[in-house]
Design a protein around this motif. Structure first.
Motif, mmCIF file in Angstrom:
data_model
loop_
_atom_site.group_PDB
_atom_site.id
_atom_site.type_symbol
_atom_site.label_atom_id
_atom_site.label_comp_id
_atom_site.label_asym_id
_atom_site.label_seq_id
_atom_site.Cartn_x
_atom_site.Cartn_y
_atom_site.Cartn_z
ATOM 1 N N SER A 138 0.817 -1.218 0.000
ATOM 2 C CA SER A 138 0.000 0.000 0.000
ATOM 3 C C SER A 138 0.846 1.262 0.000
ATOM 4 N N LYS A 162 -5.718 5.026 -9.555
ATOM 5 C CA LYS A 162 -6.635 3.886 -9.397
ATOM 6 C C LYS A 162 -6.047 2.600 -9.967
ATOM 7 N N LYS A 167 -3.515 1.368 -7.514
ATOM 8 C CA LYS A 167 -4.195 0.821 -6.334
ATOM 9 C C LYS A 167 -4.739 -0.578 -6.638
ATOM 10 N N ASN A 173 -4.488 -1.239 1.828
ATOM 11 C CA ASN A 173 -4.974 -0.613 3.056
ATOM 12 C C ASN A 173 -5.691 0.698 2.706
ATOM 13 N N ASP A 174 -6.963 0.808 3.066
ATOM 14 C CA ASP A 174 -7.762 1.986 2.707
ATOM 15 C C ASP A 174 -7.260 3.274 3.357
ATOM 16 N N SER A 175 -6.798 3.204 4.597
ATOM 17 C CA SER A 175 -6.325 4.425 5.258
ATOM 18 C C SER A 175 -5.037 4.931 4.609
ATOM 19 N N THR A 193 -4.279 4.355 1.418
ATOM 20 C CA THR A 193 -4.732 4.843 0.120
ATOM 21 C C THR A 193 -5.220 6.279 0.242
ATOM 22 N N LYS A 194 -6.041 6.529 1.227
ATOM 23 C CA LYS A 194 -6.595 7.872 1.432
ATOM 24 C C LYS A 194 -5.482 8.881 1.716
ATOM 25 N N ALA A 195 -4.555 8.529 2.597
ATOM 26 C CA ALA A 195 -3.458 9.433 2.950
ATOM 27 C C ALA A 195 -2.553 9.699 1.732
ATOM 28 N N PHE A 244 -3.375 9.547 -1.451
ATOM 29 C CA PHE A 244 -4.087 10.347 -2.449
ATOM 30 C C PHE A 244 -4.158 11.810 -2.003
ATOM 31 N N GLN A 245 -4.403 12.046 -0.722
ATOM 32 C CA GLN A 245 -4.478 13.411 -0.221
ATOM 33 C C GLN A 245 -3.126 14.117 -0.302
ATOM 34 N N LYS A 246 -2.074 13.376 -0.114
ATOM 35 C CA LYS A 246 -0.733 13.962 -0.181
ATOM 36 C C LYS A 246 -0.443 14.409 -1.587
#
Length: 147
Positions: free
Chosen positions: A105, A127, A130, A137-139, A141-143, A145-147
């Motif tokens: 991840s 995507k 991913k 790990n979704d958390s 992935t989110k971090a 993408f936000q970065k």
């Protein structure tokens, strides 16, 4: 020339006849320049209706190999392959150098938007990356993408 005329399969496999209702599935042929594990998954999926027929699994598998890979098969010792597990083992040993490297991840933090890249294109590329990660790990992935 003798090895070409002598099969690497046991006589039992060589003499087995296909079932009457056998219909050849569609295969992507293996040329030796891709992930052998991924190819075996493709083959097993295509042959799912026949997976209990080990002789057929062996004989059809060899027809899906092309070029140097098929030549390699004929270098195996005569009568040395007794079942599909053995074919799979020698195949993956020979072609393991093309295995895909399993990414974690955290790899997503390396997927950055290029300055001239459209946001939509970046999202699509993100995507795709991913989707290549097993049990991503979704958390993370989110971090990433936000970065």
């Amino acid at each position: 020339m003798t090895n070409i005329s002598r099969s690497s399969f046991t006589d039992e496999i060589e003499q087995a006849e296909p079932q009457r209702e056998f219909s050849m599935p569609h295969f992507i042929y293996f040329k030796g320049d891709e992930d052998s594990d991924r190819y075996l998954k493709h083959y097993r999926s295509a042959m799912i209706l026949y997976r209990n027929n080990d002789d057929l699994m062996c004989k059809i598998f060899i027809t899906t190999l092309q070029g140097e890979v098929q030549d390699w098969f004929y270098t195996l010792l005569p009568q040395s392959i007794r079942n599909f597990d053995e074919v799979s083992l020698v195949f993956t040993k020979e072609y393991s150098s093309y295995r895909s490297i399993k990414k974690k991840s955290e790899h997503l933090f390396d997927v950055k938007k290029n300055p001239k890249e459209l946001f939509h294109d970046y999202v699509m590329r993100f995507k795709v990356e991913k989707a290549r990660i097993v049990r991503c790990n979704d958390s993370i992935t989110k971090a990433a993408f936000q970065k």
